[in-house]
Design a protein around this motif. Structure first.
Motif, PDB file in Angstrom:
ATOM      1  N   ILE A  28       0.993  -1.348   0.005  1.00  0.00           N
ATOM      2  CA  ILE A  28       0.253  -0.114   0.069  1.00  0.00           C
ATOM      3  C   ILE A  28       0.993   1.354  -0.005  1.00  0.00           C
ATOM      4  CG2 ILE A  28      -1.587   1.103   0.879  1.00  0.00           C
ATOM      5  CD1 ILE A  28      -2.695  -1.031   2.509  1.00  0.00           C
ATOM      6  N   ASP A  32       1.220   3.799  -2.614  1.00  0.00           N
ATOM      7  CA  ASP A  32       1.287   4.926  -2.129  1.00  0.00           C
ATOM      8  C   ASP A  32       1.800   5.886  -3.196  1.00  0.00           C
ATOM      9  OD1 ASP A  32      -0.887   7.119  -0.973  1.00  0.00           O
ATOM     10  OD2 ASP A  32       0.562   7.447   0.134  1.00  0.00           O
ATOM     11  N   CYS A  90      -8.954   1.306  -2.994  1.00  0.00           N
ATOM     12  CA  CYS A  90      -8.898   2.117  -1.519  1.00  0.00           C
ATOM     13  C   CYS A  90      -9.377   3.387  -1.056  1.00  0.00           C
ATOM     14  CB  CYS A  90      -7.192   2.540  -1.904  1.00  0.00           C
ATOM     15  SG  CYS A  90      -5.892   1.426  -1.834  1.00  0.00           S
ATOM     16  N   CYS A  94     -11.221   3.647   2.605  1.00  0.00           N
ATOM     17  CA  CYS A  94     -10.994   4.833   3.307  1.00  0.00           C
ATOM     18  C   CYS A  94     -12.129   5.353   3.656  1.00  0.00           C
ATOM     19  CB  CYS A  94     -10.139   5.788   3.018  1.00  0.00           C
ATOM     20  SG  CYS A  94      -8.429   5.517   2.455  1.00  0.00           S
TER      21      CYS A  94
END
Length: 113
Positions: A28, A32, A90, A94
């Motif tokens: 992740i 990112d 994602c 979130c």
């Protein structure tokens, strides 16, 4: 796109595999970082304060899954996002976490969820 119900077993396996691939904290972090721009292993090592071996291992998993691409750039290899649909997932996660935290905050503040 509407998914068939019930999900066919081969599709269940593919979905589970995708979750296993991205369900690792270092991966992740790599995704990112690569969201901003492509990078070499060295740049990723420096940005994430991780070992070269660890970064390379996780990039290999992401590459085999088709989530990142790699391209030769002189004497090094640059990695980039190949499948940006991973970011939609994602964002969904979130958003769900944000909702759960807001509900928890409301409960702890004496409100009713």
């Amino acid at each position: 796109m509407d998914l068939p119900r019930p999900l066919p077993e081969p599709l269940v396996e593919l979905i589970a595999q995708r979750f296993r691939v991205i369900g690792e904290p270092m991966r992740i972090k790599l995704l990112d970082r690569l969201r901003d721009s492509s990078a070499t292993v060295g740049e990723l090592v420096e940005a994430l304060d991780a070992s070269q071996q660890n970064v390379s291992k996780h990039l290999g998993v992401l590459h085999r899954a088709g989530i990142v691409s790699r391209a030769k750039a002189g004497t090094s290899v640059r990695y980039a996002i190949a499948d940006d649909t991973v970011f939609a997932l994602c964002e969904q996660v979130c958003g769900g976490l944000r909702d759960q935290l807001a509900e928890l905050d409301s409960i702890l503040s004496g409100g009713v969820a």
